[in-house]
Design a protein around this motif. Structure first.
Motif: not given
Length: 160
Positions: A107, A94-95, A88
């Protein structure tokens, strides 16, 4: 030194053990050489072998919960958290909140992550050490490696 021709006469048991030992040592050497080339090129991408493997495991078209990534990697979820943190920070993953369960994060591979993941796939498939083999030799090697690798099943993946 040129390789010795393969004999059609089966070796006696003592010679077979020596021959098998030599084969294992050579396979280990090839594996180490492959790992060395891969690790060097992965480092050039700014990744560690573990983060590269995690990125490679992710499907860019299918967001994945971290617990599923941990399962796919065969490691503890706390280790995956650290790997995902690194990915990240690098802008590769990205979460996002899971639309089905907002308490859970999935994810998602970013655009940059897709490009780096494609490069990781190329690195992990690098065949430069096999360039000296003919097509026939390469096909034979594939069959033999498949045979000794339990039909492609890594250690511990049997269903019992």
């Amino acid at each position: 030194m040129a390789p010795q021709p393969v004999s059609a006469v089966p070796p006696d048991p003592a010679d077979r053990a020596a021959l098998a030992g030599d084969v294992v040592r050579r396979i280990t050497h090839v594996a180490a050489a492959l790992r060395h080339h891969q690790d060097r090129e992965i480092a050039e991408l700014g990744l560690t072998p573990a983060t590269a493997r995690a990125l490679h495991e992710l499907d860019p078209d299918l967001p994945l919960p971290a617990r599923d990534l941990a399962e796919g990697l065969g490691c503890d979820r706390s280790n995956v958290t650290a790997l995902v943190d690194k990915l990240e920070r690098a802008g590769l993953v990205e979460r996002h909140a899971d639309p089905a369960d907002r308490r859970q994060k999935t994810l998602v591979v970013t655009g940059s992550g897709r490009q780096v993941r494609a490069r990781v796939h190329q690195v992990m498939s690098d065949s430069r050490l096999l360039a000296g083999l003919t097509d026939e030799e390469l096909a034979t090697l594939r069959e033999l490696v498949w045979k000794v690798s339990d039909g492609g099943c890594p250690e511990g993946c049997d269903d019992d």
